[in-house]
Design an enzyme around this catalytic site. Structure first.
Site, short mmCIF file in Angstrom:
data_model
loop_
_atom_site.label_atom_id
_atom_site.label_comp_id
_atom_site.label_asym_id
_atom_site.label_seq_id
_atom_site.Cartn_x
_atom_site.Cartn_y
_atom_site.Cartn_z
N LYS A 24 51.72 68.92 -48.18
CA LYS A 24 51.84 67.81 -47.21
C LYS A 24 53.06 68.05 -46.31
O LYS A 24 52.98 67.90 -45.09
CB LYS A 24 52.02 66.50 -47.95
CG LYS A 24 52.49 65.33 -47.09
CD LYS A 24 52.61 64.01 -47.83
CE LYS A 24 53.86 63.85 -48.59
NZ LYS A 24 55.05 63.45 -47.80
N ASN A 25 54.18 68.43 -46.92
CA ASN A 25 55.44 68.50 -46.17
C ASN A 25 55.59 69.77 -45.36
O ASN A 25 56.56 69.92 -44.62
CB ASN A 25 56.62 68.28 -47.10
CG ASN A 25 56.64 66.84 -47.61
OD1 ASN A 25 55.92 65.97 -47.10
ND2 ASN A 25 57.41 66.59 -48.64
N ARG A 95 56.80 58.76 -42.40
CA ARG A 95 58.05 59.32 -41.91
C ARG A 95 57.78 60.50 -41.00
O ARG A 95 58.49 60.72 -40.01
CB ARG A 95 58.88 59.77 -43.13
CG ARG A 95 60.13 60.58 -42.82
CD ARG A 95 61.24 59.73 -42.33
NE ARG A 95 62.44 60.52 -42.09
CZ ARG A 95 63.56 60.00 -41.60
NH1 ARG A 95 63.63 58.72 -41.33
NH2 ARG A 95 64.62 60.76 -41.38
N CYS A 119 58.00 56.08 -47.06
CA CYS A 119 58.43 55.50 -48.34
C CYS A 119 59.76 54.75 -48.17
O CYS A 119 60.69 55.25 -47.55
CB CYS A 119 58.62 56.61 -49.38
SG CYS A 119 57.08 57.38 -49.86
N ARG A 124 66.88 56.00 -44.34
CA ARG A 124 66.25 57.15 -43.66
C ARG A 124 66.55 57.14 -42.14
O ARG A 124 65.65 57.05 -41.31
CB ARG A 124 64.76 57.17 -43.94
CG ARG A 124 64.50 57.10 -45.44
CD ARG A 124 63.10 57.35 -45.82
NE ARG A 124 62.81 58.79 -45.79
CZ ARG A 124 61.61 59.28 -46.09
NH1 ARG A 124 60.63 58.46 -46.38
NH2 ARG A 124 61.38 60.59 -46.07
N LEU A 128 70.67 62.53 -37.08
CA LEU A 128 70.85 63.99 -36.99
C LEU A 128 69.79 64.60 -36.07
O LEU A 128 70.06 65.55 -35.32
CB LEU A 128 70.79 64.63 -38.38
CG LEU A 128 71.89 64.16 -39.34
CD1 LEU A 128 71.69 64.78 -40.73
CD2 LEU A 128 73.28 64.48 -38.81
N ASP A 307 61.87 65.05 -54.68
CA ASP A 307 60.47 64.63 -54.73
C ASP A 307 59.85 64.80 -56.11
O ASP A 307 58.71 64.39 -56.33
CB ASP A 307 59.63 65.39 -53.70
CG ASP A 307 60.01 65.01 -52.29
OD1 ASP A 307 59.60 65.71 -51.35
OD2 ASP A 307 60.75 64.01 -52.13
N ARG A 399 48.63 58.68 -50.08
CA ARG A 399 49.28 59.23 -48.88
C ARG A 399 49.64 60.69 -49.12
O ARG A 399 49.68 61.48 -48.19
CB ARG A 399 50.58 58.47 -48.58
CG ARG A 399 50.42 57.13 -47.95
CD ARG A 399 51.79 56.59 -47.54
NE ARG A 399 52.55 57.62 -46.86
CZ ARG A 399 53.88 57.73 -46.94
NH1 ARG A 399 54.58 56.91 -47.69
NH2 ARG A 399 54.51 58.69 -46.29
C1 EPZ Z 1 61.53 65.28 -46.06
O1 EPZ Z 1 61.92 64.00 -45.63
C2 EPZ Z 1 60.28 65.05 -46.91
N1 EPZ Z 1 59.25 64.44 -46.09
C3 EPZ Z 1 60.62 64.15 -48.09
O2 EPZ Z 1 59.46 64.05 -48.90
C4 EPZ Z 1 61.73 64.79 -48.91
O3 EPZ Z 1 62.10 63.92 -49.95
C5 EPZ Z 1 62.95 65.07 -48.01
O4 EPZ Z 1 62.55 65.88 -46.88
C6 EPZ Z 1 64.07 65.78 -48.75
O5 EPZ Z 1 63.59 66.98 -49.27
C7 EPZ Z 1 58.54 65.22 -45.23
O6 EPZ Z 1 58.77 66.41 -45.12
C8 EPZ Z 1 57.48 64.52 -44.42
P1 EPZ Z 1 65.82 64.54 -44.89
P2 EPZ Z 1 63.07 63.84 -44.49
O7 EPZ Z 1 65.92 64.37 -43.43
O8 EPZ Z 1 62.94 64.92 -43.50
C9 EPZ Z 1 69.53 61.66 -44.60
C10 EPZ Z 1 57.80 62.99 -50.19
O9 EPZ Z 1 57.86 62.34 -51.24
N2 EPZ Z 1 69.35 61.79 -43.14
O10 EPZ Z 1 66.12 65.86 -45.50
O11 EPZ Z 1 63.07 62.44 -44.03
C11 EPZ Z 1 68.43 60.80 -45.21
O12 EPZ Z 1 68.77 59.44 -45.10
C12 EPZ Z 1 58.83 62.76 -49.09
O13 EPZ Z 1 56.93 63.87 -49.92
C13 EPZ Z 1 70.30 61.25 -42.30
O14 EPZ Z 1 71.29 60.69 -42.74
O15 EPZ Z 1 64.37 64.10 -45.39
C14 EPZ Z 1 68.40 61.26 -46.63
O16 EPZ Z 1 69.40 60.60 -47.36
C15 EPZ Z 1 59.82 61.66 -49.45
N3 EPZ Z 1 70.12 61.35 -40.95
C16 EPZ Z 1 68.76 62.74 -46.53
O17 EPZ Z 1 69.35 62.92 -45.24
C17 EPZ Z 1 69.03 61.99 -40.40
O18 EPZ Z 1 68.93 62.08 -39.16
C18 EPZ Z 1 67.55 63.66 -46.65
O19 EPZ Z 1 66.70 63.39 -45.57
C19 EPZ Z 1 68.07 62.52 -41.29
C20 EPZ Z 1 68.25 62.42 -42.66
#
Ligand code: EPZ
Length: 421
Positions: A24-25, A95, A119, A124, A128, A307, A399
């Site tokens: 999915k990701n 997301r 989720c 979130r 960045l 995850d 999902r």
């Molecule tokens: C991706 O989400 C995945 N989703 C998530 O999988 C996964 O948990 C996550 O990466 C971490 O590996 C998809 O790929 C669609 P991040 P993403 O940006 O991109 C903070 C699942 O269960 N952050 O790496 O949203 C954020 O708040 C889902 O399949 C900022 O602060 O994750 C979090 O604490 C859930 N500012 C951390 O970084 C930003 O601009 C990780 O977020 C972006 C993120």
């Protein structure tokens, strides 16, 4: 409104082989990146998930032609791209919708994306993403629930991410491939899905090096040609089946996988005295009925994946001893704990940590899925519990898991999907 539920009769050891679907990701950012091509891309090994369906609806909403020649392929042709706005009723459903921002801005110079949903595991933010696109020269701002970005031209830049955000790395990479000059993303995410996206972009003619390391270099090009590409398999789906096999004391082989991508998980399962056999594209796990409790701390790849945290918390509830789980990535990712405690688990959550007192078994109960991976944790607990477990709000689970109940039934699980009107 009809409510879909899973009903599981537990304590049947899972036995057999399951073929893992596409990731999915990886599929979500790659589907978004098809916007960049000057023609029709064909993607294979696409999982059948509601998040994928919504992403396809978003691409259609923008004017792309989206067709599905078979159950696991999608063809996207952006030739007649005619709109550059994604409304909340679509963007709010996942997301991944925000992953359209980078490609759309790079291709058309305009993008208006409603703030994403997904989720409820934390605030979130997307700061960045915004910082990176602004560094490339976009005029980008957050207004009335949407992010609006404009850029006559994007220019290469050096961007340092305060946190190795997966989504921000993906959005910035997709914008930089058509920028003028060279870009560097430093402190980039190194997850396997980033590598898959970079490989897809390079198959269209992008010039990217360093994906999978913390510094990605992108040399902008003028255009990207359409391609055919096969998505990697889903390491989290594979991990979920391994945890389910361990929780039921069964023997399961997950195939069509890349074992290296599961190393953080298989190392932890081995620490729990579970027996694993790793082959080139498969892993076999043999549950022993009483795995040993361990401590888990989630970290960006190659650390333990957030995850898989909920699923492993479920396994720890029936392991021998006490386990401490620390969730460092998201601030609200223990919503499965109170639901597991309704099944007789002993989990105490304090801030970013949960203390799990392992015990002999759980009892079936009526529980509710609160998010995708929490739902998967409840399925695992239901498979291990005495009696029947009824899980409602399974739309969360559907999902992100491709025909989960069907695959579990092939492994001998007693699980049915019912619709309550
Ligand atoms: C991706 O989400 C995945 N989703 C998530 O999988 C996964 O948990 C996550 O990466 C971490 O590996 C998809 O790929 C669609 P991040 P993403 O940006 O991109 C903070 C699942 O269960 N952050 O790496 O949203 C954020 O708040 C889902 O399949 C900022 O602060 O994750 C979090 O604490 C859930 N500012 C951390 O970084 C930003 O601009 C990780 O977020 C972006 C993120």
């Amino acid at each position: 409104m009809s409510v879909k539920k899973f009903v599981i009769r537990g304590q049947k050891p899972l036995e057999g082989t399951v073929t893992i679907s596409g990731s999915k990701n990886a599929a979500l950012p790659i589907l978004a990146a098809t916007l960049l091509a000057d023609g029709c891309c064909t993607l294979r090994n696409i999982p059948q998930l509601t998040d994928i369906m919504v992403m396809c609806e978003i691409l259609s909403e923008l004017g792309c032609s989206v067709t599905k020649p078979d159950g696991s392929s999608v063809m996207v042709d952006p030739t007649h791209l005619s709109r550059n706005a994604v409304p909340y009723q679509l963007a709010g459903r996942l997301r991944g919708s925000f992953l359209v921002m980078g490609p759309l801005l790079a291709k058309t110079g305009n993008a208006s994306i409603a703030l994403p949903g997904g989720c409820p595991i934390g605030t979130r933010p997307i700061d960045l993403h915004v910082k990176g696109l602004a560094a490339l020269g976009a005029d980008i701002r957050n207004t009335q629930g949407s992010v609006i970005a404009r850029a006559d031209r994007l220019y290469g830049a050096k961007i340092y991410l305060d946190f190795p955000s997966v989504g921000a790395t993906e959005n910035i990479m997709c914008a930089a491939v058509l920028a003028e000059g060279e870009s560097f993303i430093e402190n980039a995410a190194v997850e396997p899905e980033i590598v898959d996206l970079a490989n897809f972009l390079c198959s269209m003619g992008a010039k990217i090096t360093g994906a999978g390391t913390d510094t990605i270099k992108i040399k902008g090009v003028n255009c990207l040609v359409p391609t055919q590409y096969t998505i990697i398999s889903d390491r989290i789906e594979a991990g979920t089946f391994l945890a389910a096999a361990a929780a039921t004391g069964g023997c399961v082989t997950v195939k069509n996988i890349l074992p290296d991508y599961l190393k953080p998980l298989t190392a932890k399962l081995t620490e729990m005295d579970l027996s694993l056999t790793v082959d080139e594209e498969a892993i076999t796990i043999k549950g022993n009925g009483d795995p040993r409790s361990v401590d888990i701390k989630t970290l960006p790849f190659p650390g333990f994946p957030t995850d898989m945290q909920a699923q492993m918390t479920a396994l720890l509830t029936i392991s021998q001893g006490t386990g401490i789980v620390t969730e460092t990535i998201f601030e609200n990712r223990f919503m499965h704990a109170p639901e597991l405690n309704r099944m007789g688990a002993s989990i105490k959550v304090a801030g970013r940590s949960a203390v799990i007192e392992g015990k002999s078994s759980l009892s079936g109960a009526k529980v509710k899925a609160t998010d995708l991976r929490a739902g998967a944790a409840l399925v695992i607990a239901g498979l291990a519990a005495r009696g029947d477990t009824e899980i409602s709000d399974i739309y969360h689970i559907e999902r992100g898991y491709d025909r989960l109940d069907e695959k579990l039934r092939t492994l001998g699980a007693q699980i049915i999907r019912i619709t309550d009107n």
